[in-house]
Write a protein that holds these residues in place. Structure first.
Motif, mmCIF file in Angstrom:
data_model
loop_
_atom_site.group_PDB
_atom_site.id
_atom_site.type_symbol
_atom_site.label_atom_id
_atom_site.label_comp_id
_atom_site.label_asym_id
_atom_site.label_seq_id
_atom_site.Cartn_x
_atom_site.Cartn_y
_atom_site.Cartn_z
ATOM 1 N N ARG A 5 0.780 -1.108 -0.038
ATOM 2 C CA ARG A 5 0.203 -0.032 -0.009
ATOM 3 C C ARG A 5 0.942 1.233 -0.093
ATOM 4 N N ARG A 6 1.884 1.337 0.655
ATOM 5 C CA ARG A 6 2.868 2.507 0.982
ATOM 6 C C ARG A 6 3.460 2.769 -0.419
ATOM 7 N N LYS A 7 3.930 1.666 -1.266
ATOM 8 C CA LYS A 7 4.669 1.681 -2.535
ATOM 9 C C LYS A 7 3.601 2.606 -3.307
ATOM 10 N N THR A 8 2.180 1.873 -3.572
ATOM 11 C CA THR A 8 1.344 2.401 -4.347
ATOM 12 C C THR A 8 1.029 3.975 -4.112
ATOM 13 N N LEU A 9 1.050 4.240 -2.847
ATOM 14 C CA LEU A 9 0.923 5.640 -2.671
ATOM 15 C C LEU A 9 2.040 6.441 -3.029
ATOM 16 N N LEU A 10 3.061 5.913 -2.534
ATOM 17 C CA LEU A 10 4.456 6.595 -2.967
ATOM 18 C C LEU A 10 4.807 6.756 -4.534
ATOM 19 N N ASP A 11 4.134 5.724 -5.439
ATOM 20 C CA ASP A 11 4.252 5.548 -6.754
ATOM 21 C C ASP A 11 3.312 6.837 -7.465
ATOM 22 N N ASN A 12 2.200 6.845 -6.899
ATOM 23 C CA ASN A 12 1.214 7.975 -7.065
ATOM 24 C C ASN A 12 1.634 9.217 -6.906
ATOM 25 N N ALA A 13 2.386 9.523 -5.828
ATOM 26 C CA ALA A 13 3.329 10.931 -5.304
ATOM 27 C C ALA A 13 4.222 11.456 -6.477
ATOM 28 N N ALA A 14 4.998 10.250 -7.021
ATOM 29 C CA ALA A 14 5.881 10.228 -7.913
ATOM 30 C C ALA A 14 5.395 10.684 -9.135
ATOM 31 N N THR A 15 4.392 10.101 -9.797
ATOM 32 C CA THR A 15 3.748 10.198 -10.896
ATOM 33 C C THR A 15 3.313 11.588 -10.975
ATOM 34 N N ALA A 16 2.559 12.189 -9.885
ATOM 35 C CA ALA A 16 2.016 13.444 -9.815
ATOM 36 C C ALA A 16 3.165 14.501 -9.744
ATOM 37 N N LEU A 17 4.431 14.159 -9.508
ATOM 38 C CA LEU A 17 5.416 15.093 -9.277
ATOM 39 C C LEU A 17 5.150 16.126 -7.838
ATOM 40 N N ARG A 18 4.726 15.238 -6.779
ATOM 41 C CA ARG A 18 4.434 15.764 -5.456
ATOM 42 C C ARG A 18 5.699 15.273 -4.573
ATOM 43 N N PRO A 19 6.039 16.321 -3.828
ATOM 44 C CA PRO A 19 7.185 15.965 -2.694
ATOM 45 C C PRO A 19 6.441 15.207 -1.661
ATOM 46 N N VAL A 20 7.288 14.578 -0.852
ATOM 47 C CA VAL A 20 6.697 13.507 0.043
ATOM 48 C C VAL A 20 7.402 13.622 1.427
ATOM 49 N N GLU A 21 6.584 13.901 2.546
ATOM 50 C CA GLU A 21 7.418 14.052 3.801
ATOM 51 C C GLU A 21 7.421 12.733 4.476
ATOM 52 N N LEU A 71 8.684 4.934 8.263
ATOM 53 C CA LEU A 71 7.469 4.812 9.213
ATOM 54 C C LEU A 71 6.248 5.367 9.118
ATOM 55 N N SER A 72 6.270 6.536 8.373
ATOM 56 C CA SER A 72 5.009 7.325 8.002
ATOM 57 C C SER A 72 5.412 8.262 6.732
ATOM 58 N N HIS A 73 4.571 8.663 6.026
ATOM 59 C CA HIS A 73 4.638 9.466 5.151
ATOM 60 C C HIS A 73 3.369 10.344 4.986
ATOM 61 N N ARG A 74 3.675 11.562 4.218
ATOM 62 C CA ARG A 74 2.610 12.147 3.718
ATOM 63 C C ARG A 74 2.976 13.005 2.536
ATOM 64 N N THR A 75 2.022 13.005 1.350
ATOM 65 C CA THR A 75 2.252 13.665 0.233
ATOM 66 C C THR A 75 1.921 15.024 0.250
ATOM 67 N N LEU A 76 2.721 15.847 -0.013
ATOM 68 C CA LEU A 76 2.641 17.414 -0.007
ATOM 69 C C LEU A 76 1.730 17.845 -0.954
ATOM 70 N N ARG A 77 1.098 19.022 -0.824
ATOM 71 C CA ARG A 77 -0.022 19.530 -1.716
ATOM 72 C C ARG A 77 0.912 20.200 -3.006
ATOM 73 N N THR A 78 2.263 20.734 -2.615
ATOM 74 C CA THR A 78 2.931 21.381 -3.594
ATOM 75 C C THR A 78 3.155 20.245 -4.829
ATOM 76 N N VAL A 79 2.901 20.948 -6.164
ATOM 77 C CA VAL A 79 3.085 20.188 -7.300
ATOM 78 C C VAL A 79 4.404 20.501 -7.848
ATOM 79 N N GLY A 80 5.371 19.794 -8.317
ATOM 80 C CA GLY A 80 6.578 19.957 -9.225
ATOM 81 C C GLY A 80 7.730 19.870 -8.326
ATOM 82 N N TYR A 81 8.663 19.442 -8.824
ATOM 83 C CA TYR A 81 10.019 18.973 -8.139
ATOM 84 C C TYR A 81 10.917 20.371 -8.057
ATOM 85 N N GLN A 82 11.888 20.575 -6.886
ATOM 86 C CA GLN A 82 12.790 21.498 -7.083
ATOM 87 C C GLN A 82 14.036 20.997 -7.877
#
Length: 86
Positions: A5-21, A71-82
């Motif tokens: 599940r975590r991999k799926t959520l992180l894959d989604n964040a990467a596809t959307a170019l969203r940073p993750v904390e 241990l935990s993660h949250r996808t940030l609302r910012t779109v785009g990578y630095q």
């Protein structure tokens, strides 16, 4: 949360170019919070363990993070990578 599940959520964040904390347990046991920009998630060829290759904003460099160490993660609302050249 399961690794799948975590991999799926992180894959989604990467596809959307969203940073993750992430809150991450380093191999020495130290706990850190990082903001990362995911380049790819891949399996170690020998062990099969999943790793994230990402630009770490704290270190201003590309780092590898074990998916099982997150241990935990949250996808940030910012779109785009630095660091688009990761």
């Amino acid at each position: 949360m399961s690794l799948k599940r975590r991999k799926t959520l992180l894959d989604n964040a990467a596809t959307a170019l969203r940073p993750v904390e992430i809150t991450y347990a380093k191999p020495d046991g130290e706990i850190e919070t990082r903001i990362i920009e995911i380049d790819e998630i891949r399996a170690n060829k020998k062990t099969g363990a999943l790793y994230i290759r990402a630009y770490c904003r704290l270190r201003n460099d590309v780092r590898n993070f074990s998916l099982s160490g997150i241990l935990s993660h949250r996808t940030l609302r910012t779109v785009g990578y630095q660091a688009l050249e990761v």
